[in-house]
Design a protein around this motif. Structure first.
Motif: not given
Length: 175
Positions: A114-123, A125-133
């Motif tokens: 739980p708590g992971l979101s999809y990062d469209f840049r790395t493709r 799921y990961g923790k929130y960070n300012k470089y995520m798409w």
């Protein structure tokens, strides 16, 4: 086009399927596996590559009253990527995976923590960070030759457009 009835939607408040204001009870619902696309690697081999590289969106379960309505009851893009905080305008009729697929909520059983979101840049799921798409628009298929998307949305929800990309419809206006 002839007028057709709306699809049956499940109401958690009424605990029944509702279509055009009428309640339907004792309906045997059907479930379907949905594998959403993020716009990259849309071909059969590309999707197989995603499985082998552990990339791309997760497979979800959709529930519907009629067997052929499963696509209308699938999760919205903001829900499967877990970015509803930025885009929650689509009504989400999808089912709760905790009830029908409890293993998906437990990382030890093969599900996503739980708590992971999809990062469209790395493709992935990961923790929130300012470089995520948080969302992306890719050029039409085949897009394997394009390293960067047509547009992407940042962690703050702002969209950024590639100024070198000219949509196909606008390309012919300049001739």
């Amino acid at each position: 086009m002839p007028h057709g009835s709306n699809i049956k939607e499940y109401s958690r408040d009424h605990r029944a399927w509702i279509q055009d204001g009428k309640k339907f009870r004792n309906i045997r619902s059907s479930k379907a596996f949905i594998w959403p696309k993020d716009g990259r690697n849309g071909s059969k081999w590309g999707r197989m590559k995603d499985i082998l590289q552990d990339k791309g969106p997760d497979i979800h379960i959709a529930i519907s009253a009629d067997k052929m309505d499963y696509m209308k009851n699938r999760q919205s893009r903001s829900r499967w990527s877990d970015w509803t905080c930025l885009d929650d305008r689509d009504k989400d009729l999808s089912m709760s995976s905790k009830k029908y697929a409890p293993w998906t909520c437990n990382g030890a059983l093969g599900g996503r923590a739980p708590g992971l979101s999809y990062d469209f840049r790395t493709r992935k799921y990961g923790k929130y960070n300012k470089y995520m798409w948080t969302d992306v628009k890719w050029q039409p298929e085949p897009n394997g030759k394009h390293l960067y998307p047509e547009a992407f949305r940042s962690f703050t929800g702002d969209w950024y457009q590639d100024t070198h990309y000219i949509p196909l419809a606008r390309r012919y206006e300049h001739w």
